[in-house]
Design a protein around this motif. Sequence first.
Motif, PDB file in Angstrom:
ATOM      1  N   LYS A  45       0.838  -1.196   0.000  1.00  0.00           N
ATOM      2  CA  LYS A  45       0.000   0.000   0.000  1.00  0.00           C
ATOM      3  C   LYS A  45       0.874   1.248   0.000  1.00  0.00           C
ATOM      4  O   LYS A  45       0.608   2.205  -0.730  1.00  0.00           O
ATOM      5  CB  LYS A  45      -0.922   0.001   1.209  1.00  0.00           C
ATOM      6  CG  LYS A  45      -1.887   1.148   1.245  1.00  0.00           C
ATOM      7  CD  LYS A  45      -2.812   1.039   2.446  1.00  0.00           C
ATOM      8  CE  LYS A  45      -3.781   2.181   2.483  1.00  0.00           C
ATOM      9  NZ  LYS A  45      -3.235   3.380   3.060  1.00  0.00           N
ATOM     10  N   ASP A  49       0.996   4.167  -2.733  1.00  0.00           N
ATOM     11  CA  ASP A  49       0.804   5.560  -2.349  1.00  0.00           C
ATOM     12  C   ASP A  49       1.992   6.418  -2.796  1.00  0.00           C
ATOM     13  O   ASP A  49       1.822   7.558  -3.221  1.00  0.00           O
ATOM     14  CB  ASP A  49       0.613   5.684  -0.835  1.00  0.00           C
ATOM     15  CG  ASP A  49      -0.719   5.136  -0.362  1.00  0.00           C
ATOM     16  OD1 ASP A  49      -1.608   4.903  -1.212  1.00  0.00           O
ATOM     17  OD2 ASP A  49      -0.878   4.935   0.862  1.00  0.00           O
ATOM     18  N   TYR A  53       1.796   9.522  -5.298  1.00  0.00           N
ATOM     19  CA  TYR A  53       2.321  10.821  -4.873  1.00  0.00           C
ATOM     20  C   TYR A  53       3.247  11.401  -5.940  1.00  0.00           C
ATOM     21  O   TYR A  53       3.138  12.574  -6.307  1.00  0.00           O
ATOM     22  CB  TYR A  53       3.068  10.675  -3.541  1.00  0.00           C
ATOM     23  CG  TYR A  53       3.789  11.919  -3.117  1.00  0.00           C
ATOM     24  CD1 TYR A  53       3.100  12.979  -2.534  1.00  0.00           C
ATOM     25  CD2 TYR A  53       5.162  12.048  -3.323  1.00  0.00           C
ATOM     26  CE1 TYR A  53       3.753  14.127  -2.155  1.00  0.00           C
ATOM     27  CE2 TYR A  53       5.824  13.199  -2.950  1.00  0.00           C
ATOM     28  CZ  TYR A  53       5.120  14.230  -2.367  1.00  0.00           C
ATOM     29  OH  TYR A  53       5.784  15.374  -1.997  1.00  0.00           O
TER      30      TYR A  53
END
Length: 89
Positions: A45, A49, A53
């Motif tokens: 995860k 992420d 980003y």
Amino acid sequence: MKIRVLVISLLVVILCVMGYFLFDLKNKNIDLKKKYNEMEEIIKKNELDKEVYFKKEEELNELKEKNKDKISKYEEVEKWNQEIKGYLD
């Protein structure tokens, strides 16, 4: 005869203790697998992420580059407004 009973009793006790340790080891192994899987999911995860980003940051930089002329025009108009306010005061 008594020695034979004593040896068999000792072997049974050792077998029971080994069975207990084996059962306990199995439970600990299951718990560790669960923790490992949870950590692996968290890591995956976080990697996703991180990728999102960087993609968003790249998009923001592209928008800044794309709208650079608009930003400079806005700053120029803002500067003119300040000069006009200075003359009016």
